[in-house]
Design an enzyme around this catalytic site. Structure first.
Site, PDB file in Angstrom:
ATOM      1  N   HIS A 166     -15.733  13.993 -17.347  1.00  0.00           N
ATOM      2  CA  HIS A 166     -15.540  13.265 -16.214  1.00  0.00           C
ATOM      3  C   HIS A 166     -15.316  14.373 -14.874  1.00  0.00           C
ATOM      4  O   HIS A 166     -15.839  13.516 -13.787  1.00  0.00           O
ATOM      5  CB  HIS A 166     -14.502  11.850 -16.184  1.00  0.00           C
ATOM      6  CG  HIS A 166     -15.034  10.986 -15.528  1.00  0.00           C
ATOM      7  ND1 HIS A 166     -15.605  10.822 -14.274  1.00  0.00           N
ATOM      8  CD2 HIS A 166     -14.975   9.509 -16.120  1.00  0.00           C
ATOM      9  CE1 HIS A 166     -15.809   9.459 -14.021  1.00  0.00           C
ATOM     10  NE2 HIS A 166     -15.497   8.867 -14.969  1.00  0.00           N
ATOM     11  N   ASP A 201     -20.075  12.277 -13.668  1.00  0.00           N
ATOM     12  CA  ASP A 201     -19.751  10.731 -13.375  1.00  0.00           C
ATOM     13  C   ASP A 201     -20.355   9.834 -14.434  1.00  0.00           C
ATOM     14  O   ASP A 201     -21.516  10.201 -15.022  1.00  0.00           O
ATOM     15  CB  ASP A 201     -19.926  10.245 -11.947  1.00  0.00           C
ATOM     16  CG  ASP A 201     -18.858  11.223 -10.836  1.00  0.00           C
ATOM     17  OD1 ASP A 201     -17.834  11.642 -11.409  1.00  0.00           O
ATOM     18  OD2 ASP A 201     -19.373  11.253  -9.833  1.00  0.00           O
TER      19      ASP A 201
END
Length: 425
Positions: free
Chosen positions: A398, A402
């Site tokens: 992450h 995204d």
């Protein structure tokens, strides 16, 4: 012990190809070394004679930089090293003869200065001394054995060997000081009826365990799953394999389509072809797909380079060649270094429906591929028919990818799989 791969910190001597007294020339294979990923050959760098082997066949967990053999310039010098020995921890037990040429990294020049400064410094309590960075303890096999027999934690000891490595004398000194902790009796009696076998971990399994633990502890994973319809892919694959058989080529697998589709999706969404650094995100221009291969030695991930520029037949050739080399433990560093994205397929060989894979650092993504299965679906006329589906799960870092970017990559991958003709145009 030379460093034969970027992640190598120690190695094992599998077999010496040369014997003491043999003449060697540049390019001659001296011995076979088991690294963190494969068994590699160590070659001589200059002409000379192998005067002394310090670490014989089967020697394990030799730190990078520790001497493993001595090479001299002339045959007359061999006799000077006949009784030469290395003390526990890798230090020589006597002053080495002149003109010694050991196969090791250059030792620090001011070793005596370091020793005197260490002696003059106030001694800290054993429990407060750190042995090595990241709490990793470096100790000789003899030291580990004595510590284990006497229930002594090596983290309580200060090493006096090379690079603060704990040696046998350090453990014996600690035991002689009277501070050793007596073995504690377990609160419950052990189960006596258990029957078991202890299987030693290979170097590959140990390094894989360290890297995957680091990945799971330091990378913020999240997972995205989609179902892809593969009826068109299976039909196209059947036609292509008929052509392959006619031309004596290798058969194309579903996984070859997956690799090509993943590579093309990385071209469309290059953010997933990246790795994290504290000050920047590095986005790669090469699309090199690492392919997870299970072997008797552990999990290996050889690399199909520039997969976005190769056809399905070329990818099939690469995968077959790399898988064969992996199972024979004969991969070279160029075969497994430089991957930018990984594919792990447990569906085809094992029938696993769906799973979540652990990211292969320093990459940002790994694709877990499940098996194909037929499902009953409603058609456009309101009736029912059957279609074949395959589930895939994308694990993402992450920090780099995204959620929306990961979903966009999966969308591109799904479109290539469901319209596979675009992969051969």
């Amino acid at each position: 012990m030379p460093s034969l791969s970027p992640t190598m910190t120690q190695g094992n001597i599998a077999k010496w190809r040369k014997r003491e007294g043999d003449q060697v020339a540049p390019g001659d294979v001296l011995c076979e070394i088991e690294t963190d990923k494969a068994t590699l050959e160590m070659e001589a760098m200059e002409e000379g004679f192998l005067a002394k082997i310090l670490c014989g066949d089967g020697s394990k967990d030799i730190p990078v930089g520790q001497p493993i053999a001595i090479v001299v310039e002339s045959e007359e010098e061999i006799a000077e090293f006949k009784d030469y020995k290395v003390a526990a921890g890798g230090a020589s037990s006597s002053s080495p003869p002149k003109k010694e040429a050991a196969l090791k990294e250059e030792a620090p020049k001011d070793e005596s200065a370091k020793s005197s400064s260490n002696q003059s410094a106030p001694e800290l309590p054993k429990s407060e001394q750190t042995v090595s960075a990241n709490d990793r303890v470096f100790a000789s096999p003899a030291a580990r054995k004595i510590a284990e027999e006497n229930n002594v934690s090596l983290t309580n000891l200060q090493g006096t060997g090379p690079n603060r490595r704990i040696i046998e004398a350090d453990v014996e000194e600690f035991l002689g000081s009277g501070t050793a902790v007596a073995p504690q009796k377990p609160s419950e009696k052990p189960i006596q009826s258990l029957d078991f076998t202890d299987i030693p971990n290979t170097q590959i399994r140990r390094i894989t365990a360290q890297r995957l633990l680091l990945s799971k502890q330091t990378i913020p994973h999240y997972y995205l799953t989609v179902d892809t319809q593969v009826d068109s892919l299976l039909a196209l694959r059947s036609k292509l394999n008929n052509l392959q058989e006619a031309s004596s080529g290798k058969r194309i697998s579903i996984n070859d389509f997956v690799l090509k589709a993943a590579a093309m999706a990385l071209r469309k969404v290059p953010e997933c072809n990246s790795s994290w650094n504290d000050d920047y995100i590095r986005q790669f221009h090469n699309v090199n797909i690492s392919v997870a291969v299970q072997t008797d030695f552990g999990l290996l991930v050889p690399v199909v380079r520039d997969a976005d520029k190769k056809g399905l037949a070329a990818i099939a050739d690469d995968v077959k060649t790399l898988a064969d080399k992996a199972k024979k433990n004969s991969l070279k560093p160029t075969d497994y270094e430089g991957g930018t994205f990984t594919v792990s397929n447990l569906g085809g060989p094992f029938g696993v429906k769906q799973f979540c894979a652990i990211i292969n650092p320093p990459q940002a993504c790994i694709l877990a591929v499940g098996t194909t299965d037929k499902r009953v679906v409603r058609d456009l006329d309101g009736g029912f028919t059957t279609s074949t589906y395959m589930s895939v799960t994308l694990s993402c870092d992450h920090r780099v990818v995204d959620g929306a970017i990961g979903a966009r990559w999966l969308g591109a991958f799904k479109s290539y799989i469901e319209d596979p003709v675009t992969l051969i145009l």
